[in-house]
Motif scaffolding. Structure first.
Motif, PDB file in Angstrom:
ATOM      1  N   ALA A 163      44.686  37.009  -7.682  1.00  9.93           N
ATOM      2  CA  ALA A 163      44.538  35.633  -7.214  1.00  9.93           C
ATOM      3  C   ALA A 163      43.377  35.461  -6.234  1.00  9.93           C
ATOM      4  O   ALA A 163      42.714  34.414  -6.229  1.00  9.93           O
ATOM      5  N   LEU A 164      43.127  36.477  -5.420  1.00 13.24           N
ATOM      6  CA  LEU A 164      42.088  36.372  -4.395  1.00 13.24           C
ATOM      7  C   LEU A 164      40.731  36.893  -4.874  1.00 13.24           C
ATOM      8  O   LEU A 164      39.709  36.664  -4.219  1.00 13.24           O
ATOM      9  N   ARG A 171      57.930  35.889  -0.752  1.00 15.98           N
ATOM     10  CA  ARG A 171      56.593  36.208  -1.275  1.00 15.98           C
ATOM     11  C   ARG A 171      55.542  35.222  -0.784  1.00 15.98           C
ATOM     12  O   ARG A 171      54.390  35.611  -0.502  1.00 15.98           O
ATOM     13  N   ALA A 172      55.894  33.922  -0.670  1.00 16.94           N
ATOM     14  CA  ALA A 172      54.926  32.921  -0.223  1.00 16.94           C
ATOM     15  C   ALA A 172      54.442  33.234   1.191  1.00 16.94           C
ATOM     16  O   ALA A 172      53.263  33.025   1.515  1.00 16.94           O
ATOM     17  N   GLN A 173      55.331  33.728   2.033  1.00 14.41           N
ATOM     18  CA  GLN A 173      54.958  34.072   3.406  1.00 14.41           C
ATOM     19  C   GLN A 173      53.992  35.255   3.418  1.00 14.41           C
ATOM     20  O   GLN A 173      53.011  35.267   4.166  1.00 14.41           O
ATOM     21  N   VAL A 174      54.261  36.248   2.587  1.00 11.38           N
ATOM     22  CA  VAL A 174      53.389  37.422   2.514  1.00 11.38           C
ATOM     23  C   VAL A 174      52.012  37.029   1.988  1.00 11.38           C
ATOM     24  O   VAL A 174      50.978  37.421   2.545  1.00 11.38           O
ATOM     25  N   LEU A 175      51.978  36.237   0.922  1.00 12.46           N
ATOM     26  CA  LEU A 175      50.710  35.847   0.324  1.00 12.46           C
ATOM     27  C   LEU A 175      49.901  34.953   1.261  1.00 12.46           C
ATOM     28  O   LEU A 175      48.668  35.052   1.325  1.00 12.46           O
ATOM     29  N   LEU A 214      47.971  36.889   3.624  1.00 12.38           N
ATOM     30  CA  LEU A 214      46.767  37.477   3.010  1.00 12.38           C
ATOM     31  C   LEU A 214      45.684  36.440   2.738  1.00 12.38           C
ATOM     32  O   LEU A 214      44.581  36.787   2.313  1.00 12.38           O
ATOM     33  N   GLY A 215      46.007  35.150   2.973  1.00  8.49           N
ATOM     34  CA  GLY A 215      45.026  34.091   2.767  1.00  8.49           C
ATOM     35  C   GLY A 215      45.202  33.307   1.494  1.00  8.49           C
ATOM     36  O   GLY A 215      44.323  32.528   1.114  1.00  8.49           O
ATOM     37  N   LEU A 216      46.353  33.484   0.828  1.00 12.03           N
ATOM     38  CA  LEU A 216      46.617  32.761  -0.417  1.00 12.03           C
ATOM     39  C   LEU A 216      47.678  31.696  -0.163  1.00 12.03           C
ATOM     40  O   LEU A 216      48.840  32.012   0.098  1.00 12.03           O
ATOM     41  N   TYR A 217      47.275  30.442  -0.255  1.00 13.81           N
ATOM     42  CA  TYR A 217      48.168  29.329   0.054  1.00 13.81           C
ATOM     43  C   TYR A 217      48.425  28.477  -1.193  1.00 13.81           C
ATOM     44  O   TYR A 217      47.710  28.585  -2.185  1.00 13.81           O
ATOM     45  N   GLY A 218      49.425  27.638  -1.120  1.00  7.95           N
ATOM     46  CA  GLY A 218      49.703  26.722  -2.215  1.00  7.95           C
ATOM     47  C   GLY A 218      50.675  27.306  -3.222  1.00  7.95           C
ATOM     48  O   GLY A 218      51.301  28.347  -3.002  1.00  7.95           O
ATOM     49  N   ALA A 219      50.782  26.619  -4.360  1.00 12.62           N
ATOM     50  CA  ALA A 219      51.730  27.007  -5.401  1.00 12.62           C
ATOM     51  C   ALA A 219      51.352  28.360  -5.996  1.00 12.62           C
ATOM     52  O   ALA A 219      50.171  28.687  -6.161  1.00 12.62           O
TER      53      ALA A 219
END
Length: 213
Positions: free
Chosen positions: A31-32, A50-54, A57-62
């Motif tokens: 994704a990144l 998982r959303a919190q972990v991502l 790492l700088g990955l936001y949104g759906a």
């Protein structure tokens, strides 16, 4: 009175911590567009949403579910069922006790971790889409309602704070799996009624707890 032993999946029935971290790292890499290794994940990655972990790492949104499926399915190939599981489930059922699962996994992905012969030994399976996820007690309540079992006649084996809090909120005896994602001392601190250190222990302990009521 009917009695039941309920189980979380990841870290309790299945040795999946490494697989879960690999899925997060693999998905983030795709994704990144840059390499993300397991070492790059935050130290709490195994037990956080998982959303919190991502997001860390700088990955936001759906989250792209197709991409997540690919990363998870591949990583799950390295996850293995703990050696005690089949024997424990068979002995519990031979004693007339019910068994079940309450997990944050969804039904489709659960089959990537647990083989059919293990799922066939479960009297009920409650997944993410069936009830509000832990630490809410809803999933445990649903499992008990399906089986016609009172909270006082149930034990839930889990390995995270959410598992212990859900069991306490549901009025179910909480057993911490010290071989899972969380250190035994932390499980005790969360308020587990009992913490097991060795995955070879569950059979005798659960039989004793459930027969004693």
């Amino acid at each position: 009175m009917r009695r039941v032993a309920l189980f979380d999946v990841d870290g309790v029935l299945v040795d999946s911590k490494a697989a879960q971290l690999a899925a997060l790292a693999g998905f983030a890499t795709s994704a990144l567009g840059r390499r993300v290794s397991v070492a790059d994940l935050p130290p709490w990655a195994a037990t956080a949403p998982r959303a919190q972990v991502l997001a860390e790492l700088g990955l936001y949104g759906a989250i792209n579910e197709d991409g997540w499926d690919a990363a998870t399915a591949t990583a799950s190939l390295d996850a293995v069922v703990f050696p005690f599981v089949r024997d424990t489930l068979k002995k519990l059922r031979a004693e007339g006790l019910a068994t079940g699962i309450v997990t944050r996994r969804d039904h489709r992905r659960l089959g990537w971790l647990l083989p059919p012969d293990i799922l066939d030994l479960m009297d009920t399976v409650v997944c993410y889409e069936d009830a509000m996820p832990k630490p809410a007690p809803d999933g445990l309540h649903l499992a008990l309602d399906r089986l016609g079992v009172a909270p006082s006649a149930a034990v839930f084996v889990g390995d995270t704070d959410a598992d212990i809090y859900a069991a306490r909120a549901a009025g179910v005896t909480s057993v911490g799996a010290g071989w899972g994602f969380t250190e035994p001392e932390a499980l005790a601190g969360f308020g587990a009624d009992l913490v097991l250190l060795d995955p070879a222990e569950p059979t005798d302990v659960l039989l004793a707890l459930l027969h004693a009521g």
